[in-house]
Design an enzyme around this catalytic site. Structure first.
Site, short mmCIF file in Angstrom:
data_model
loop_
_atom_site.label_atom_id
_atom_site.label_comp_id
_atom_site.label_asym_id
_atom_site.label_seq_id
_atom_site.Cartn_x
_atom_site.Cartn_y
_atom_site.Cartn_z
CE1 TYR A 79 58.26 11.13 67.83
CE2 TYR A 79 57.92 10.35 70.07
CZ TYR A 79 58.14 11.38 69.19
OH TYR A 79 58.26 12.65 69.67
NE ARG A 82 61.79 8.44 72.54
CZ ARG A 82 61.09 9.57 72.75
NH1 ARG A 82 60.84 10.40 71.74
NH2 ARG A 82 60.63 9.86 73.94
CG HIS A 135 54.80 15.66 78.18
ND1 HIS A 135 56.07 15.99 78.61
CD2 HIS A 135 54.02 16.75 78.42
CE1 HIS A 135 56.06 17.25 79.07
NE2 HIS A 135 54.83 17.72 78.97
C1 BV8 Z 1 52.36 23.62 74.90
C2 BV8 Z 1 56.73 13.83 74.55
C3 BV8 Z 1 50.78 25.19 74.11
C4 BV8 Z 1 57.33 13.63 73.18
C5 BV8 Z 1 57.64 15.96 75.31
C6 BV8 Z 1 55.64 28.38 78.19
C7 BV8 Z 1 54.35 27.89 78.41
C8 BV8 Z 1 53.84 26.91 77.57
C9 BV8 Z 1 54.59 26.39 76.51
C10 BV8 Z 1 55.86 26.87 76.30
C11 BV8 Z 1 56.38 27.86 77.14
N1 BV8 Z 1 57.63 28.14 76.69
C12 BV8 Z 1 57.91 27.34 75.63
C13 BV8 Z 1 56.85 26.59 75.36
C14 BV8 Z 1 56.78 25.63 74.26
C15 BV8 Z 1 57.23 24.24 74.66
C16 BV8 Z 1 58.46 24.23 75.55
O1 BV8 Z 1 58.36 24.11 76.76
N2 BV8 Z 1 59.62 24.34 74.92
C17 BV8 Z 1 60.87 24.30 75.66
C18 BV8 Z 1 61.90 23.52 74.84
C19 BV8 Z 1 61.29 25.71 75.94
N3 BV8 Z 1 56.15 23.53 75.31
C20 BV8 Z 1 55.27 22.86 74.54
O2 BV8 Z 1 55.30 22.89 73.31
C21 BV8 Z 1 54.16 22.09 75.24
N4 BV8 Z 1 52.92 22.45 74.63
O3 BV8 Z 1 52.72 24.35 75.75
O4 BV8 Z 1 51.33 23.88 74.05
C22 BV8 Z 1 49.48 25.11 73.44
C23 BV8 Z 1 48.33 25.45 74.15
C24 BV8 Z 1 47.12 25.39 73.50
C25 BV8 Z 1 47.04 24.97 72.16
C26 BV8 Z 1 48.19 24.61 71.47
C27 BV8 Z 1 49.43 24.68 72.10
C28 BV8 Z 1 54.32 20.60 75.03
C29 BV8 Z 1 55.58 20.10 75.67
C30 BV8 Z 1 55.61 18.56 75.61
C31 BV8 Z 1 56.63 18.10 74.59
N5 BV8 Z 1 56.74 16.62 74.62
N6 BV8 Z 1 57.64 14.62 75.38
C32 BV8 Z 1 58.56 12.74 73.22
O5 BV8 Z 1 58.87 12.15 74.27
O6 BV8 Z 1 59.21 12.61 72.15
S1 BV8 Z 1 58.80 16.83 76.14
C33 BV8 Z 1 60.03 15.77 76.67
O7 BV8 Z 1 61.16 16.58 76.92
C34 BV8 Z 1 59.75 15.10 77.98
O8 BV8 Z 1 58.43 14.68 78.09
C35 BV8 Z 1 60.14 16.13 79.00
O9 BV8 Z 1 59.08 17.02 79.24
C36 BV8 Z 1 61.24 16.87 78.29
C37 BV8 Z 1 62.59 16.38 78.76
O10 BV8 Z 1 62.76 16.91 80.01
P1 BV8 Z 1 63.18 15.99 81.24
O11 BV8 Z 1 62.16 14.91 81.42
O12 BV8 Z 1 63.45 16.91 82.35
O13 BV8 Z 1 64.50 15.26 80.77
P2 BV8 Z 1 65.94 15.90 80.59
O14 BV8 Z 1 66.75 14.88 79.86
O15 BV8 Z 1 65.82 17.29 80.05
O16 BV8 Z 1 66.50 16.05 82.10
C38 BV8 Z 1 66.72 14.90 82.88
C39 BV8 Z 1 67.20 15.38 84.23
O17 BV8 Z 1 67.39 14.24 85.05
C40 BV8 Z 1 68.54 16.11 84.17
O18 BV8 Z 1 68.48 17.28 84.95
C41 BV8 Z 1 69.54 15.10 84.78
O19 BV8 Z 1 70.54 15.74 85.54
C42 BV8 Z 1 68.64 14.30 85.69
N7 BV8 Z 1 69.05 12.91 85.88
C43 BV8 Z 1 69.65 12.07 84.99
N8 BV8 Z 1 69.81 10.85 85.56
C44 BV8 Z 1 69.27 10.92 86.81
C45 BV8 Z 1 68.79 12.23 87.03
N9 BV8 Z 1 68.22 12.62 88.19
C46 BV8 Z 1 68.10 11.68 89.17
N10 BV8 Z 1 68.54 10.42 89.03
C47 BV8 Z 1 69.13 10.00 87.89
N11 BV8 Z 1 69.58 8.72 87.77
#
Ligand code: BV8
Length: 263
Positions: A79, A82, A135
């Protein structure tokens, strides 16, 4: 040019005008951004292969309370690397376009809420004011003993894991997988999603919840929904309009056409 390409170009231009028209007439716009918006600032997205030392880990392996408990040195080092990288990066035209759209709409008495999954702070540095950091942030760390948050930190830390003045381990002020989003952020997001008439997701792969599900909450409120992204995502079919391209190109164009603001 092949007829198919001409057709695609015409379709894209029509979609751009449609989205600019929606932005020009919406009463309350919610924009939700992901890592794609910061890609043109040089910050790797989560989908990019992690470089160097981190190529053996996936974010899901390092971005959890369990990983920090198991190896606080490794996780705090990841972290802090980053954090230092982000401090060297600058907002790009996409960030500035969103900040200008917000000020132009506010001046016209219209609402603009920016929800971001990004932890890099670039929206605020670009001048956006109504930002909800869903986040958390890489640049605030908190003591695991007292919960006290720290913003004025050594760059970089001189020891891993860093220790707070109270003697507790310092952890990054981000939301890890398995952790609840901050109640204040969730409340602000829920309110905005209930009131908005236009929801625009930009640069997000739509895989992390609850943020990924916001498009459904907005649609339930009757909002029009737009996806601006480089490529299709698992949620593309849930959006009313999709624009394909770089946010650093498309957002300034949309700001110009919908609000008459140029960067
Ligand atoms: C929680 C901080 C519950 C840390 C991050 C359903 C409901 C609720 C929860 C869940 C659920 N199903 C599963 C879960 C659990 C989990 C989850 O979602 N898991 C996933 C993997 C399935 N969710 C959680 O755990 C969340 N917590 O729900 O808690 C709870 C409730 C009560 C009490 C206790 C618990 C917490 C989730 C937050 C995690 N933290 N970040 C860190 O940064 O290290 S997540 C992190 O990854 C980011 O913040 C972001 O959210 C995610 C990455 O996604 P993107 O930002 O979309 O980035 P990515 O690279 O994937 O995509 C980029 C896109 O941009 C691509 O499509 C690409 O084509 C495009 N792109 C690239 N360049 C460009 C572009 N577009 C335009 N222009 C460009 N130039």
């Amino acid at each position: 040019m092949q007829p198919l390409l001409i057709h695609a170009g015409v379709a894209m231009a029509a979609a751009m005008h449609e989205v600019a028209d929606l932005l020009a007439n919406a009463k309350h716009v919610v924009v939700m951004t992901g890592a794609g918006v910061s890609a043109e600032s040089g910050i790797p997205t989560f989908r990019d292969a992690l470089e160097g030392l981190w190529s053996t880990y996936s974010p899901q392996q390092l971005a959890t309370p369990e990983a920090f408990a198991r190896d606080p040195e490794l996780v705090s080092r990841w972290y802090d690397e980053r954090r230092m990288a982000v401090l060297k990066c600058k907002p790009n035209p996409g960030h500035y376009a969103l900040a200008k759209m917000e000020s132009s709409m506010s001046a016209a008495g219209r609402e603009f809420t920016l929800l971001t999954q990004n932890v890099d702070g670039l929206h605020v540095r670009a001048g956006s004011e109504r930002v909800v950091e869903l986040h958390g942030s890489l640049t605030t760390w908190r003591c695991t003993e007292t919960g006290r948050t720290y913003r004025d930190l050594p760059e970089p830390f001189d020891e891993y894991p860093p220790v707070s003045e109270d003697g507790g381990l310092l952890r990054p002020g981000v939301v890890w997988f398995g952790e609840a989003l901050p109640a204040t952020a969730m409340r602000a997001a829920t309110m905005a999603l209930r009131e908005c008439d236009l929801y625009v997701a930009v640069g997000t792969s739509g895989v992390v919840y609850p943020a990924a599900g916001f498009v459904h909450e907005a649609a339930r409120s009757g909002a029009k929904t737009v996806e601006v992204n480089l490529e299709d995502t698992p949620l593309t079919q849930d959006f009313g309009v999709t624009l394909r391209g770089k946010s650093g190109d498309l957002l300034p164009e949309l700001a110009q056409e919908s609000c008459g603001v140029s960067l």
